[in-house]
Design a protein around this motif. Sequence first.
Motif, PDB file in Angstrom:
ATOM      1  N   LEU A 208       9.374  51.524  91.825  1.00 51.11           N
ATOM      2  CA  LEU A 208      10.495  51.048  91.023  1.00 51.11           C
ATOM      3  C   LEU A 208      10.038  50.395  89.732  1.00 51.11           C
TER       4      LEU A 208
ATOM      5  N   CYS B 266      10.688  43.563  95.158  1.00 55.35           N
ATOM      6  CA  CYS B 266      11.740  44.568  95.035  1.00 55.35           C
ATOM      7  C   CYS B 266      12.491  44.728  96.344  1.00 55.35           C
TER       8      CYS B 266
ATOM      9  N   GLY C 145      16.829  52.662  97.036  1.00 58.14           N
ATOM     10  CA  GLY C 145      15.475  52.692  96.513  1.00 58.14           C
ATOM     11  C   GLY C 145      14.442  53.179  97.483  1.00 58.14           C
TER      12      GLY C 145
END
Length: 828
Positions: A430, A459, A451
């Motif tokens: 990411l 993250c 994600g």
Amino acid sequence: MKNRNHIVLGALLREIGKFVQRAQELKHSNKYSKSPDASKWIAELLTPQEARFTALLGKTDLDDNFLKLATTPQTPQTPLQRLVAHATDIACALHRDQQQQPEEQDYFRLRSIFHRLRLGATPSPPASLNEIDRNQRYKEHFYKLEPLRFEKGITHVSDTLFPFFDLKPASQEEYARLFEEFKKEWLELLKDPDSTASIQTFLPRFLNLLERYTWCIPAYSGDYADVPLYDLSITTAACAQALYFYHSDAKAFPNEYDSAQLQHPKFLLISGTLTGIGKYLSQFAINFEELPTPLLRARSFYLQQISEIAAMKLLEALQLLPVAKIINAGGRFLIIAPNTQTVQDAFTQVRRSINTWMYENFFGDLTLTLTAIPASAIELSDKLATTLERLQDAMEEAKIQPLADIGIQQNWQMTDYQWQQLQQHGMCTLTGTFPATQFRGDGNSQDNVWGPGKISDTCHTQLEMGRGLLTDPGFAYTIRQDGLHCNFFASHTLQFVSHAKGNGVVSWLSETRSDRKRVVAKDGIRRFLANHVPKHEEGRLLTFTELAQRGVKRDNGHGLPRLAVLNADVDNVGLLMGKSLNTPQQPLSLARLAAFSRILDLFFAGALPELLREEFPDTYTVYAGGDDLLLIGPWRDLITLSGRINEVFRHWICKNPHLSLSAGIALIKPKHPPQRAFQRVQEALEKSKQYRDDDGLLRKNALTVFGTTVDWRELAGILSKPGPAEQLNGFLRDVHSPLTTTFVHRLLVYQQLWQSMWDTGNVRGGAWKSKLCYDVSRNLSYKFRNKQELRKEGYFVLERLMTDRKMKTVRIPLFHALYRNRIFKDIE
């Protein structure tokens, strides 16, 4: 700690008599004094609950408990009563003999703190000021006596939180009605066993109650009527708490506060500022189309919680109650602490702990700069502006090497653990910056929303936080427990309501509107939080690609599917706080400083989300709070929204021409990388802050879009229904109109010629008008049936759009019309 509890609660309740007195009988007197009725009411209300308060606060060994301190007479008799009275003097920067009221025409309403802000001794309104602004410029603006809530919306700027210039003097009935509501909730609070279980649960709920009903009550009148009772109470309690700890450490409470006492540095001002926010927000290795929609909002929210929990961690380590934090907005906070060796050592230790955690998680890209300076009573009252400058200088010096206290002289020095994770998992998919620590998802479409791939711990935390922000009405801070997510500083955890069980809860926060009944409606420090995000009819978040297509669908397939990023902030805030809030007639005080910060933050965190919900539901809130905002949405919506935000903001600040908003807008494709998008919009904002009027004076107070900077009044004219943007769009959509997109593109060429002449003095650029006239004559004349129609159409092109005066801003209507008339065929 039980003595501290009595001091703080007594200081908070000390000024409540002004509320009671005005609710019972509205009198004109030479001095604000607590009437016997007010003291009697406080005693009668608190005495039946004294046993409960004793269990809550602890049985004090002080001569003055909270009840005696809350009903302190005008002339204090004991050392502790004098301490609380001295704390009040510091908070409001006044001496007792200066707390005078005029004997006639005392309105007893809170005057807007924005009304008298001025840049310069002889203010002159800018040319963009319209007639309504001129008529209202010197009129006093006051607030209605209503609880703090957005209950009517702000579409017509009729909400009670906005100031009005035509209000009549307050009546005793208005105060009585407000007081009865306060009294009802006060009794409910005292009777609730959960609320009075401990000072940690009681105080946040009491502060909520105090803010809700005393935000609109002036602490004083005359020149000091812009200080709310709430802010005076909070800052008084903060100073009283610090003074009590200082004198307890010295084992001596003075009988009077003479010159020597006033000049002794008894206080420690602690400031925290989160730096690197813009860079970290845009730190993605993917574009907007690939970006998990909740992640950007969650990352912004995550950054807000860092400063929030850091302040909480400091207060716990220094054994201070939350009233010590008098400012908390925009990633910045200010704490008033006692200047003792114990506090200094604890501050140093906590700062080292916070910096270590920040470095391990962000490698120095994001830092929380913590600074502390000693200050005396004089420096917090009569010389507060100078003291804040000294604090800011210390902060700027600390920012040079923010991690120096943990031995980090430069950024990006990986720890052994981080290096091992990098070798094992590689980089986070990411961010492309931080080492990955785990694998998430299998790459299918559902996991793409959250994600998939190799991601870092941070993250992962933010993705979980994004899920919680969508499904839960509120969140709680707790002492760290096993199995919980969203860990901060290895000591605190953020839990959402559906997971929080109440064990180890430090404090509660609600991210919902104050007038909506939610699970955590009464369970903690309720704060407005800008959290509006556009959702599909099914309830899921819209992707950024879907968001770009929304505006096209509403226009029957016309237009480019583009996103826009809007960045805006208030101009000259630091200058106004240091100068305009500090005059001989109105000295800068802690109470006035806290009020200014809180009310300004309330616009971006409270009023703005209401505007988005009501009028611009397809706008994605990245950040809004303090004195700035960052939004994403369909490009047409955001251009219109920017003008609407300025309009509502003008009402919020009493249309004061010396307080303004500047903004920048960047149009982007859904596949645009966030880092470049945020950089472009920041450049546009900086261009707006360099805007000068026709006389060459630096005005700011502007918007930059399509590479063009325009003041707000002219933008409103361009976008209005009879304005050039709408007229040109109508011509392009009319099949019988001679104007085509090709011709409009040539108009942009003529504007560039004019721009080259204006910027560089290129004489060849002066041919733009003759070229335009030839173009109209050659390519448009034959399409008209008669000369009258030619004159009518030509007048619009030449006189309304392409004149010397309009050439500065003509790119806005031209691009606006061109982008609206692209046919996008991939809309379902």
